[in-house]
Every structure is written in C-alpha cells, then in structure tokens.
Design a protein around this motif. Structure first.
Motif, PDB file in Angstrom:
ATOM      1  N   ILE A 201     -94.910  20.120 -44.541  1.00  0.00           N
ATOM      2  CA  ILE A 201     -94.671  18.686 -44.709  1.00  0.00           C
ATOM      3  C   ILE A 201     -95.829  17.954 -44.055  1.00  0.00           C
ATOM      4  O   ILE A 201     -96.098  18.130 -42.857  1.00  0.00           O
ATOM      5  N   ASN A 202     -96.518  17.147 -44.832  1.00  0.00           N
ATOM      6  CA  ASN A 202     -97.701  16.439 -44.345  1.00  0.00           C
ATOM      7  C   ASN A 202     -97.468  14.938 -44.426  1.00  0.00           C
ATOM      8  O   ASN A 202     -97.123  14.401 -45.483  1.00  0.00           O
ATOM      9  N   LEU A 203     -97.650  14.243 -43.304  1.00  0.00           N
ATOM     10  CA  LEU A 203     -97.453  12.802 -43.239  1.00  0.00           C
ATOM     11  C   LEU A 203     -98.790  12.096 -43.034  1.00  0.00           C
ATOM     12  O   LEU A 203     -99.571  12.490 -42.159  1.00  0.00           O
ATOM     13  N   THR A 204     -99.024  11.068 -43.822  1.00  0.00           N
ATOM     14  CA  THR A 204    -100.232  10.251 -43.687  1.00  0.00           C
ATOM     15  C   THR A 204     -99.824   8.807 -43.443  1.00  0.00           C
ATOM     16  O   THR A 204     -99.153   8.190 -44.266  1.00  0.00           O
ATOM     17  N   GLY A 205    -100.233   8.254 -42.307  1.00  0.00           N
ATOM     18  CA  GLY A 205     -99.888   6.884 -41.962  1.00  0.00           C
ATOM     19  C   GLY A 205     -98.534   6.772 -41.294  1.00  0.00           C
ATOM     20  O   GLY A 205     -98.406   6.251 -40.192  1.00  0.00           O
ATOM     21  N   ILE A 206     -97.518   7.294 -41.921  1.00  0.00           N
ATOM     22  CA  ILE A 206     -96.150   7.176 -41.447  1.00  0.00           C
ATOM     23  C   ILE A 206     -95.839   8.286 -40.440  1.00  0.00           C
ATOM     24  O   ILE A 206     -96.394   9.392 -40.514  1.00  0.00           O
ATOM     25  N   ALA A 207     -94.928   8.006 -39.502  1.00  0.00           N
ATOM     26  CA  ALA A 207     -94.514   8.990 -38.507  1.00  0.00           C
ATOM     27  C   ALA A 207     -93.180   9.612 -38.905  1.00  0.00           C
ATOM     28  O   ALA A 207     -92.425   9.065 -39.709  1.00  0.00           O
ATOM     29  N   ALA A 208     -92.871  10.755 -38.300  1.00  0.00           N
ATOM     30  CA  ALA A 208     -91.644  11.481 -38.639  1.00  0.00           C
ATOM     31  C   ALA A 208     -90.397  10.655 -38.375  1.00  0.00           C
ATOM     32  O   ALA A 208     -89.401  10.772 -39.111  1.00  0.00           O
ATOM     33  N   ASP A 209     -90.415   9.804 -37.360  1.00  0.00           N
ATOM     34  CA  ASP A 209     -89.212   9.031 -37.047  1.00  0.00           C
ATOM     35  C   ASP A 209     -88.970   7.871 -38.004  1.00  0.00           C
ATOM     36  O   ASP A 209     -88.008   7.116 -37.845  1.00  0.00           O
ATOM     37  N   HIS A 210     -89.825   7.741 -39.025  1.00  0.00           N
ATOM     38  CA  HIS A 210     -89.649   6.732 -40.072  1.00  0.00           C
ATOM     39  C   HIS A 210     -89.247   7.360 -41.409  1.00  0.00           C
ATOM     40  O   HIS A 210     -89.224   6.662 -42.424  1.00  0.00           O
ATOM     41  N   ILE A 228     -89.653  20.650 -39.979  1.00  0.00           N
ATOM     42  CA  ILE A 228     -89.153  19.423 -40.595  1.00  0.00           C
ATOM     43  C   ILE A 228     -89.748  18.221 -39.864  1.00  0.00           C
ATOM     44  O   ILE A 228     -89.648  18.118 -38.641  1.00  0.00           O
ATOM     45  N   LYS A 229     -90.353  17.318 -40.610  1.00  0.00           N
ATOM     46  CA  LYS A 229     -90.887  16.084 -40.039  1.00  0.00           C
ATOM     47  C   LYS A 229     -90.105  14.932 -40.642  1.00  0.00           C
ATOM     48  O   LYS A 229     -90.465  14.379 -41.683  1.00  0.00           O
ATOM     49  N   GLY A 244     -87.412  27.853 -37.463  1.00  0.00           N
ATOM     50  CA  GLY A 244     -88.304  26.713 -37.614  1.00  0.00           C
ATOM     51  C   GLY A 244     -88.036  25.635 -36.586  1.00  0.00           C
ATOM     52  O   GLY A 244     -87.277  25.831 -35.631  1.00  0.00           O
ATOM     53  N   GLN A 245     -88.678  24.502 -36.784  1.00  0.00           N
ATOM     54  CA  GLN A 245     -88.527  23.350 -35.903  1.00  0.00           C
ATOM     55  C   GLN A 245     -88.044  22.149 -36.702  1.00  0.00           C
ATOM     56  O   GLN A 245     -88.430  21.960 -37.845  1.00  0.00           O
ATOM     57  N   PHE A 246     -87.233  21.361 -36.052  1.00  0.00           N
ATOM     58  CA  PHE A 246     -86.675  20.166 -36.679  1.00  0.00           C
ATOM     59  C   PHE A 246     -87.045  18.982 -35.797  1.00  0.00           C
ATOM     60  O   PHE A 246     -86.597  18.881 -34.657  1.00  0.00           O
ATOM     61  N   ASN A 262     -86.171  19.482 -31.989  1.00  0.00           N
ATOM     62  CA  ASN A 262     -86.975  18.660 -31.102  1.00  0.00           C
ATOM     63  C   ASN A 262     -86.456  17.229 -31.093  1.00  0.00           C
ATOM     64  O   ASN A 262     -85.855  16.752 -32.061  1.00  0.00           O
ATOM     65  N   TYR A 263     -86.713  16.549 -29.993  1.00  0.00           N
ATOM     66  CA  TYR A 263     -86.197  15.199 -29.808  1.00  0.00           C
ATOM     67  C   TYR A 263     -87.182  14.186 -30.375  1.00  0.00           C
ATOM     68  O   TYR A 263     -88.161  13.809 -29.743  1.00  0.00           O
ATOM     69  N   ASP A 264     -86.914  13.737 -31.603  1.00  0.00           N
ATOM     70  CA  ASP A 264     -87.737  12.735 -32.276  1.00  0.00           C
ATOM     71  C   ASP A 264     -86.785  11.888 -33.120  1.00  0.00           C
ATOM     72  O   ASP A 264     -86.792  11.956 -34.349  1.00  0.00           O
ATOM     73  N   PRO A 265     -85.933  11.079 -32.471  1.00  0.00           N
ATOM     74  CA  PRO A 265     -84.832  10.415 -33.176  1.00  0.00           C
ATOM     75  C   PRO A 265     -85.299   9.416 -34.219  1.00  0.00           C
ATOM     76  O   PRO A 265     -86.373   8.823 -34.099  1.00  0.00           O
ATOM     77  N   TYR A 266     -84.460   9.259 -35.236  1.00  0.00           N
ATOM     78  CA  TYR A 266     -84.747   8.308 -36.307  1.00  0.00           C
ATOM     79  C   TYR A 266     -84.875   6.908 -35.728  1.00  0.00           C
ATOM     80  O   TYR A 266     -84.018   6.435 -34.968  1.00  0.00           O
TER      81      TYR A 266
END
Length: 309
Positions: A201-210, A228-229, A244-246, A262-266
């Motif tokens: 999963i590749n994110l450009t500009g946007i962060a995983a919490d978005h 999972i991002k 894996g990692q979430f 992992n702790y990366d809340p919405y």
C-alpha cells in the motif's frame, strides 16, 4: 463534499448514539470488535475492546498510550477476559469475568471483574449504519485497475469516495492512493469473503490516519503478509489477521490471529457519534426509517443465530 452529503453521513454516525452518550465508542480504541477477540505473540499499541470474550497470551496492550491513559480501562472484555501472560502497559483491564495468569502484569493499573460501560450492541448498529451509508455514496475521485494494481487519485475534495472490487483486491499486488494531505479517503470494498494480503500500500500526499477502508459486505476478512496503511470498518466481518502490521483503527465483528496493531488512530470525524449539522426533516425521516429497518433485521438475525457468524 456537499452539505447534504456531510449531514447524511454524520447523521448515520449519530443515529444510535443517544442511548449510550456517556459510554465509550468504537473510535476510542485501536481495535474494537463486537464479538470475541483471540490472539497471541503480538500486541495492540493502543486500546483494545471486545463485546465478547478476550483471550490473549504473550501479548502487550497499550504501549503507545502514555500516562494520560493511566486511569482508564484500556483492555476491555464484555465476556470473559483470559490474559495468560503479557503486559498491559497503561491503565486497567476489565471483563465480565477474569482468568488472569500470574505472568500477566499491569504497569500502573489492575484487572477487575465489572461491567464495561460500553453498549456494544448500540455501537454495532451505529457502525453498520455508517458502513451502509458510506457504501451508498457516489465515487468522487479517479480510479484505475491495471496490471494487478489499483491506483486511486483524489479529486481535491475534503472527502473522496472510491468503490473497489473485493475480488480484484484479493489478487492485487499493489494499492496506490494519491490525495492532498488535508483530504480524507474512503474506499468501499465489495465482497462477502474478502482478502487483504501480499500487496504493498503506497500513499502519496495523504497519511494513513486519513484513509478508511469500508468492507461493507464482508462476513469474513483475511489479512496477512501486508502492512495496512489506514483504518478498516468491517462491522459484519470475522477478521483473521494472520501476519503483518496494521497502522490504523480496526472495527469488526470479531478478530483472531497474531498480527500487530500499531497505534495510528483514524483522524477523521466519520466515526464520531455526534453529527456536524442538522439534516432536512424529510432526509432525517428517511434515514431513521432506513436504519430502523436495518436494526430490526439485525435483531431478527441475532435471535436465530449469532450475528454475522
């Protein structure tokens, strides 16, 4: 996003929150499931709550919470809490009944047999309504499926909606999302039995919490060999997280497996219980009627068998 769209989604989030206004909601947790949770040899860096039984061994909970959570209940089981060995780093554990081994430790709290204070049934109905509402929204961004990979490009709106085939996703080798850093993206994924595995999963500009993946039809969801991002809303799904990692928030029916949370809340407001505006009376009436029917259907299914088994 239009005012009408914003209000409709917000109302879906809030519709069944009134009866449990003082209880904690799904958004307050790193992992929140309505049924059972069973895992070993890994961790949840944030808070963990399950409406059924929790069975964990060789497990850590709450490492990334910090001292602000020292007095809160961060490991919650509506049924039996079996904590054989491991550590709750911050705060307390609560279960309807307890089976806590001598090798389970608590950094600054303790375990107790007590009511959780969470209305899991109300939260399940609220999340089911939100998931259904998001799935009915029209797409806003551009999407391509090519060479075994998805590429999603945001429109520049505050909220972009994409609709993805679960059948394609199960065989995908890449998933690329490009959007502005202030935007939020919802990916509606079709399919009753979905797999999210062995892809990047590749994110450009946007962060995983978005980012929020909405598995609105899934009764089962397998996650393995992946980082999972983004967060996952799968209110009907029994999740098997093998490896894996979430990096996000998981809301599901149940969870088993040894994957790492992992702790990366919405960071968005979609999971909030309070609406951001007042809908038109006609729209409000239609939504109440629609979600009441959904709630009645859900209760009928529970009377016949375990919900979403």
């Amino acid at each position: 996003m239009s005012i009408h769209r914003s209000v409709k989604i917000a109302a879906a989030c809030a519709l069944f929150a009134a009866g449990s206004a003082h209880a904690q909601t799904a958004k307050d947790y790193n992992v929140f499931v309505f049924g059972n949770y069973s895992a070993s040899g890994s961790d949840v860096e944030g808070r963990l709550a399950a409406g059924g039984d929790v069975s964990i061994s060789g497990y850590s909970v709450g490492e990334k919470l910090g001292s602000a959570y020292a007095d809160s209940d961060n490991l919650v089981a509506g049924g039996k809490l079996s904590f054989n060995n491991g550590r709750l780093v911050h705060g307390n554990a609560v279960g309807g009944s307890l089976n806590v081994g001598s090798s389970a430790s608590f950094g600054n709290g303790a375990a107790r047999a007590d009511s959780t204070g969470i209305d899991f049934a109300a939260e399940q109905l609220r999340m089911f309504g939100l998931s259904s509402t998001l799935a009915s929204e029209a797409e806003t961004g551009a999407m391509t499926w090519q060479y075994g990979g998805y590429t999603l490009t945001g429109s520049g709106a505050a909220l972009d909606i994409f609709n993805v085939s679960g059948a394609n996703l199960s065989g995908a080798n890449s998933f690329n999302i490009s959007a502005s850093k202030d935007a939020f993206v919802v990916i509606n994924v079709s399919g009753v039995a979905d797999m999210f595995h062995n892809l990047g999963i590749n994110l450009t500009g946007i962060a995983a919490d978005h980012v929020l993946f909405n598995f609105y039809e899934a009764k089962s969801l397998t996650i393995e060999g992946i980082s999972i991002k983004g967060s996952i809303l799968a209110p009907q799904a029994n999740v098997n997280f093998n490896s894996g990692q979430f990096n996000g928030t998981l809301i599901a029916n149940s969870m088993t497996g040894g994957g790492q949370f992992n702790y990366d809340p919405y960071a968005g407001t979609l999971l909030d219980p309070t609406p951001t505006g007042v809908p038109e009376p006609a729209a409000w009436g239609m939504m109440i009627g629609g979600f009441a029917l959904a709630g009645a259907a859900l209760r009928r299914r529970k009377r016949g068998a375990r919900a979403f088994a």
